[in-house]
Design a protein around this motif. Sequence first.
Motif: not given
Length: 152
Positions: A1-25
Amino acid sequence: MSYTAKLAEMGVTLPDAPAPAANYVPYVVHGDMVYVSGQLPMGPDGLVCGKLGADMSIEDGEKAARLCAINLLAQVKAACGGDLERLVRVVKIGGFVNSTDDFGDQPKVINGASNFFAEALGDAGKHARAAVSSPALPFGVAVEIEGIFVIK
């Protein structure tokens, strides 16, 4: 099973990647490794704040650590150009727990992230880790977790 399918089965939707809060990547890709900066427990209701041993239960800390793990995967997905299936393995996570001097259950709190990775990714989610106490964390959050991942 793909990771994406497993996450969906778990009811998890990945959010957009959070932006950094300061001067870093938020992450660095070097060869087949992705080094993800510390992620905070940001969920649909905002940041999870508190101090373990004072005003938070271990169970609440585990939930916060799980949110950190979800945000780590969101960063890995972004590092992979949106294709989470490029993830090969979680190598190591470092967990920081905002806790009182006498609180000693940091590993139980970080289990929230470790258990999430194991459930969502199977053997690829098994990892080395550290779970340490911190007298304070940014914005008063309960947990912060960083991670190292292998991608293809």
